[in-house]
Design an enzyme around this catalytic site. Sequence first.
Site, mmCIF file in Angstrom:
data_model
loop_
_atom_site.group_PDB
_atom_site.id
_atom_site.type_symbol
_atom_site.label_atom_id
_atom_site.label_comp_id
_atom_site.label_asym_id
_atom_site.label_seq_id
_atom_site.Cartn_x
_atom_site.Cartn_y
_atom_site.Cartn_z
ATOM 1 N N CYS A 196 0.830 -1.209 0.000
ATOM 2 C CA CYS A 196 0.000 0.000 0.000
ATOM 3 C C CYS A 196 0.867 1.263 0.000
ATOM 4 O O CYS A 196 0.501 2.265 -0.601
ATOM 5 C CB CYS A 196 -0.964 -0.025 1.180
ATOM 6 S SG CYS A 196 -2.113 -1.417 1.071
ATOM 7 N N THR A 197 1.993 1.199 0.665
ATOM 8 C CA THR A 197 2.919 2.332 0.669
ATOM 9 C C THR A 197 3.516 2.509 -0.725
ATOM 10 O O THR A 197 3.584 3.632 -1.236
ATOM 11 C CB THR A 197 4.034 2.125 1.721
ATOM 12 O OG1 THR A 197 3.413 2.017 3.009
ATOM 13 C CG2 THR A 197 5.019 3.275 1.727
#
Length: 152
Positions: A44-45
């Site tokens: 997600c980062t």
Amino acid sequence: MLEVGTKAPDFTLPDKDGNPVSLADFAGKKVVIYFYPKDNTSGCTKQACAFAGVYKQFEQLGVPVIGISKDSVKSHQNFAAKYELPFILLSDPELQAIHAYDVWKEKKLYGKVSMGVVRSTYIIDENGMIEKAMEKVKPDTNAAEVLDALMK
């Protein structure tokens, strides 16, 4: 996954500062909405930083980017500050938009089955219709694929 050519479900969710944001706020504009599992996880980062890296190009096209997960407003605030994310992050702990956009699915990890958000991206056109639906997207290439689709 919702079908291309169908009406995008409206929603109103709080952003990282607690302000309500609705899909209807963007009527007359194309909008990118991406759903992701969890703030501060590696995939997600990567995905958020990829969108941040090309965000100026989305701005030049006049296309807002909205990231939605079930994380809290506070979590989004920290995530956005830590990675200097310039786009909108919306908090959906009640899974309102997550269910409406059909991205809450059964997932398998190391043989264990659980329910969770499948990383998915939608491009909504100026009339609120789904123009493109991308399921099980790759975190590091999703932003570039979306930009490519918008430029066609």
